[in-house]
Motif scaffolding. Structure first.
Motif, PDB file in Angstrom:
ATOM      1  N   GLY A 169      41.572  10.034  10.235  1.00 40.64           N
ATOM      2  CA  GLY A 169      41.334  11.117   8.959  1.00 40.64           C
ATOM      3  C   GLY A 169      42.675  10.466   7.554  1.00 40.64           C
ATOM      4  O   GLY A 169      42.834   9.874   7.513  1.00 40.64           O
ATOM      5  N   TYR A 170      43.244  11.902   7.516  1.00 42.13           N
ATOM      6  CA  TYR A 170      44.098  12.729   6.898  1.00 42.13           C
ATOM      7  C   TYR A 170      45.200  11.720   6.998  1.00 42.13           C
ATOM      8  O   TYR A 170      46.240  11.387   6.210  1.00 42.13           O
ATOM      9  CB  TYR A 170      44.212  13.676   5.914  1.00 42.13           C
ATOM     10  N   GLU A 171      45.714  11.921   7.613  1.00 41.98           N
ATOM     11  CA  GLU A 171      47.028  11.473   8.631  1.00 41.98           C
ATOM     12  C   GLU A 171      47.268  10.331   8.291  1.00 41.98           C
ATOM     13  O   GLU A 171      48.483   9.203   8.365  1.00 41.98           O
ATOM     14  CB  GLU A 171      46.848  11.588  10.651  1.00 41.98           C
ATOM     15  N   GLY A 172      46.384   8.776   8.407  1.00 40.20           N
ATOM     16  CA  GLY A 172      46.727   8.072   8.341  1.00 40.20           C
ATOM     17  C   GLY A 172      46.050   7.612   6.597  1.00 40.20           C
ATOM     18  O   GLY A 172      47.417   6.789   6.079  1.00 40.20           O
ATOM     19  N   LEU A 173      45.545   8.103   5.536  1.00 37.76           N
ATOM     20  CA  LEU A 173      46.290   8.249   4.178  1.00 37.76           C
ATOM     21  C   LEU A 173      47.757   8.615   3.795  1.00 37.76           C
ATOM     22  O   LEU A 173      48.439   8.326   3.271  1.00 37.76           O
ATOM     23  CB  LEU A 173      45.161   9.305   3.212  1.00 37.76           C
ATOM     24  N   GLU A 174      48.460  10.059   4.869  1.00 34.83           N
ATOM     25  CA  GLU A 174      49.399  10.680   4.449  1.00 34.83           C
ATOM     26  C   GLU A 174      50.330   9.267   4.708  1.00 34.83           C
ATOM     27  O   GLU A 174      51.912   9.410   3.860  1.00 34.83           O
ATOM     28  CB  GLU A 174      49.875  11.763   5.068  1.00 34.83           C
ATOM     29  N   ALA A 175      50.059   8.527   5.498  1.00 39.93           N
ATOM     30  CA  ALA A 175      50.718   7.819   6.779  1.00 39.93           C
ATOM     31  C   ALA A 175      51.316   6.995   5.547  1.00 39.93           C
ATOM     32  O   ALA A 175      52.835   6.219   5.210  1.00 39.93           O
ATOM     33  CB  ALA A 175      50.942   7.116   7.774  1.00 39.93           C
ATOM     34  N   ALA A 176      50.339   5.706   4.674  1.00 40.96           N
ATOM     35  CA  ALA A 176      49.986   5.188   3.932  1.00 40.96           C
ATOM     36  C   ALA A 176      51.159   5.428   3.009  1.00 40.96           C
ATOM     37  O   ALA A 176      51.705   4.510   2.089  1.00 40.96           O
ATOM     38  CB  ALA A 176      48.423   5.017   3.398  1.00 40.96           C
ATOM     39  N   ILE A 177      50.845   6.391   1.982  1.00 36.38           N
ATOM     40  CA  ILE A 177      51.450   7.142   0.789  1.00 36.38           C
ATOM     41  C   ILE A 177      52.951   7.061   1.265  1.00 36.38           C
ATOM     42  O   ILE A 177      53.649   7.013  -0.016  1.00 36.38           O
ATOM     43  CB  ILE A 177      51.004   8.438   0.255  1.00 36.38           C
ATOM     44  N   ALA A 178      53.145   7.215   2.081  1.00 36.30           N
ATOM     45  CA  ALA A 178      54.966   7.487   2.599  1.00 36.30           C
ATOM     46  C   ALA A 178      55.402   6.484   2.783  1.00 36.30           C
ATOM     47  O   ALA A 178      56.330   6.284   2.800  1.00 36.30           O
ATOM     48  CB  ALA A 178      54.948   8.447   3.813  1.00 36.30           C
ATOM     49  N   LYS A 179      54.702   5.278   3.102  1.00 38.77           N
ATOM     50  CA  LYS A 179      55.575   4.159   3.573  1.00 38.77           C
ATOM     51  C   LYS A 179      54.936   3.493   1.683  1.00 38.77           C
ATOM     52  O   LYS A 179      56.073   2.823   1.977  1.00 38.77           O
ATOM     53  CB  LYS A 179      54.713   4.100   4.943  1.00 38.77           C
ATOM     54  N   ALA A 180      54.333   3.733   1.261  1.00 41.45           N
ATOM     55  CA  ALA A 180      54.002   3.093   0.112  1.00 41.45           C
ATOM     56  C   ALA A 180      55.246   2.874  -1.090  1.00 41.45           C
ATOM     57  O   ALA A 180      55.188   2.260  -1.958  1.00 41.45           O
ATOM     58  CB  ALA A 180      52.551   3.371  -0.170  1.00 41.45           C
ATOM     59  N   LYS A 181      55.695   4.545  -0.659  1.00 40.69           N
ATOM     60  CA  LYS A 181      57.623   4.260  -1.477  1.00 40.69           C
ATOM     61  C   LYS A 181      56.722   3.599  -2.860  1.00 40.69           C
ATOM     62  O   LYS A 181      56.894   3.276  -3.746  1.00 40.69           O
ATOM     63  CB  LYS A 181      58.105   3.191  -1.430  1.00 40.69           C
ATOM     64  N   GLY A 182      55.784   5.033  -4.246  1.00 42.17           N
ATOM     65  CA  GLY A 182      55.410   4.710  -4.989  1.00 42.17           C
ATOM     66  C   GLY A 182      54.382   3.907  -5.059  1.00 42.17           C
ATOM     67  O   GLY A 182      53.277   3.849  -6.983  1.00 42.17           O
ATOM     68  N   MET A 183      53.849   3.566  -4.602  1.00 38.89           N
ATOM     69  CA  MET A 183      51.997   2.449  -5.166  1.00 38.89           C
ATOM     70  C   MET A 183      51.207   3.393  -4.648  1.00 38.89           C
ATOM     71  O   MET A 183      51.435   4.300  -4.459  1.00 38.89           O
ATOM     72  CB  MET A 183      51.740   1.950  -3.835  1.00 38.89           C
ATOM     73  N   ALA A 184      50.463   3.384  -5.830  1.00 39.40           N
ATOM     74  CA  ALA A 184      48.699   4.420  -5.696  1.00 39.40           C
ATOM     75  C   ALA A 184      48.155   3.681  -4.390  1.00 39.40           C
ATOM     76  O   ALA A 184      48.180   2.908  -4.229  1.00 39.40           O
ATOM     77  CB  ALA A 184      47.843   3.910  -6.843  1.00 39.40           C
ATOM     78  N   VAL A 185      47.960   4.807  -3.780  1.00 38.34           N
ATOM     79  CA  VAL A 185      47.244   4.975  -2.562  1.00 38.34           C
ATOM     80  C   VAL A 185      45.977   5.803  -2.393  1.00 38.34           C
ATOM     81  O   VAL A 185      45.650   7.116  -3.061  1.00 38.34           O
ATOM     82  CB  VAL A 185      47.873   4.976  -1.415  1.00 38.34           C
ATOM     83  N   ALA A 186      44.638   5.507  -2.647  1.00 43.00           N
ATOM     84  CA  ALA A 186      43.273   5.928  -2.541  1.00 43.00           C
ATOM     85  C   ALA A 186      42.548   6.095  -1.509  1.00 43.00           C
ATOM     86  O   ALA A 186      42.595   5.072  -0.488  1.00 43.00           O
ATOM     87  CB  ALA A 186      42.769   5.362  -3.926  1.00 43.00           C
ATOM     88  N   GLY A 213      32.060   6.350   2.831  1.00 42.18           N
ATOM     89  CA  GLY A 213      30.719   6.614   2.712  1.00 42.18           C
ATOM     90  C   GLY A 213      29.997   7.786   2.414  1.00 42.18           C
ATOM     91  O   GLY A 213      29.219   7.737   2.341  1.00 42.18           O
ATOM     92  N   MET A 214      31.013   8.360   3.042  1.00 41.66           N
ATOM     93  CA  MET A 214      30.315   9.903   3.379  1.00 41.66           C
ATOM     94  C   MET A 214      31.281  10.876   2.909  1.00 41.66           C
ATOM     95  O   MET A 214      32.094  11.006   4.120  1.00 41.66           O
ATOM     96  CB  MET A 214      30.143  10.660   4.832  1.00 41.66           C
ATOM     97  N   ALA A 215      30.925  11.403   1.716  1.00 41.38           N
ATOM     98  CA  ALA A 215      32.756  12.503   1.453  1.00 41.38           C
ATOM     99  C   ALA A 215      32.764  14.020   3.038  1.00 41.38           C
ATOM    100  O   ALA A 215      31.874  14.086   2.936  1.00 41.38           O
ATOM    101  CB  ALA A 215      32.285  13.221   0.483  1.00 41.38           C
ATOM    102  N   PRO A 216      34.183  13.297   3.315  1.00 45.84           N
ATOM    103  CA  PRO A 216      34.370  14.735   4.048  1.00 45.84           C
ATOM    104  C   PRO A 216      34.604  15.825   3.687  1.00 45.84           C
ATOM    105  O   PRO A 216      34.616  15.506   2.349  1.00 45.84           O
ATOM    106  CB  PRO A 216      35.210  13.332   5.157  1.00 45.84           C
ATOM    107  N   ALA A 217      34.170  16.537   4.515  1.00 42.83           N
ATOM    108  CA  ALA A 217      34.611  17.714   4.186  1.00 42.83           C
ATOM    109  C   ALA A 217      35.534  18.631   3.378  1.00 42.83           C
ATOM    110  O   ALA A 217      36.884  17.836   3.599  1.00 42.83           O
ATOM    111  CB  ALA A 217      34.292  18.675   5.399  1.00 42.83           C
ATOM    112  N   GLY A 218      35.875  18.676   1.940  1.00 38.57           N
ATOM    113  CA  GLY A 218      36.900  19.283   1.245  1.00 38.57           C
ATOM    114  C   GLY A 218      37.670  17.731   0.975  1.00 38.57           C
ATOM    115  O   GLY A 218      39.359  18.002   0.585  1.00 38.57           O
ATOM    116  N   VAL A 219      37.214  17.115   0.813  1.00 34.58           N
ATOM    117  CA  VAL A 219      38.185  15.441   0.246  1.00 34.58           C
ATOM    118  C   VAL A 219      38.904  16.013  -0.704  1.00 34.58           C
ATOM    119  O   VAL A 219      39.964  15.093  -1.189  1.00 34.58           O
ATOM    120  CB  VAL A 219      37.555  14.428   0.357  1.00 34.58           C
TER     121      VAL A 219
END
Length: 203
Positions: free
Chosen positions: A62-79, A83-89
């Motif tokens: 879930g969102y843990e992977g997104l947050e990990a990628a943002i932390a590691k990407a150091k300024g790169m845009a991460v989105a 296929g189906m919008a998770p609740a509260g996305v």
């Protein structure tokens, strides 16, 4: 040349997205099948204008992977895409400082435009999702990606000097961002801004 990394466990989708972007011209596209492979490319020092992650692929959690990628990407845009919008996305994606959310159901032209938009440093959210947000969520929409990064520092209790160091900016620039954030959130000061942000799940 705009460099995009697409991480999705569906090979057909990866190939189709790559074909759309390369046919458009001006894009260099790399693809991987899971989050560890995406993080590995970033660890190797590869730079991307946008890292696009599938919500449900292996390694994401879930969102843990997104947050990990943002932390590691150091300024790169991460989105995030799904296929189906998770609740509260919408609020989760914006609150953690991601570049946006891309539904896989969008028409091809809209997908290309959204990717180009996010790779240019802007934040993208489908219009229908924006309309469904509550008034508190709309407050977050008014914050730029940089302002959300500064707000995250405020919520963490960091001083302006520490936020400036983490973001690679000058301290006067951070002070200006803090003033703008306080105005947008209707906060009296930085402490009040952090309190409001926590109440609205912005950090």
């Amino acid at each position: 040349m705009t460099r995009v990394l697409i991480a999705d466990d569906h090979e057909l989708l990866r190939d189709v997205l790559r074909s759309y972007l390369e046919a458009e011209g001006g894009f260099e596209v790399a693809t991987v099948a899971d989050l560890p492979a995406a993080l590995s490319l970033i660890d190797e020092g590869q730079s991307f204008d946008l890292v696009l992650l599938d919500y449900a692929m292996p390694g994401m959690n879930g969102y843990e992977g997104l947050e990990a990628a943002i932390a590691k990407a150091k300024g790169m845009a991460v989105a995030l895409m799904s296929g189906m919008a998770p609740a509260g996305v919408s609020e989760r994606v914006l609150a953690c400082g991601a570049a946006g959310y891309l539904p896989k159901t969008l028409p091809a032209r809209s997908v290309v435009n959204a990717i180009r938009f996010m790779a240019a440093g802007e934040t993208y959210m489908p219009l229908d999702m924006m309309r469904r947000q509550s008034s508190t969520e709309q407050c977050d929409v008014g914050l730029s990606q940089r302002e959300r990064q500064v707000l995250s520092g405020l919520c963490a209790g960091l001083a302006n000097k520490e936020i400036a160091r983490d973001l690679g900016l000058r301290e006067p620039t951070i002070k200006l961002h803090v003033k703008v954030i306080c105005r947008k959130l209707g906060a009296r000061n930085r402490t009040h801004a952090a309190m409001l942000a926590r109440e609205r799940a912005l950090c």
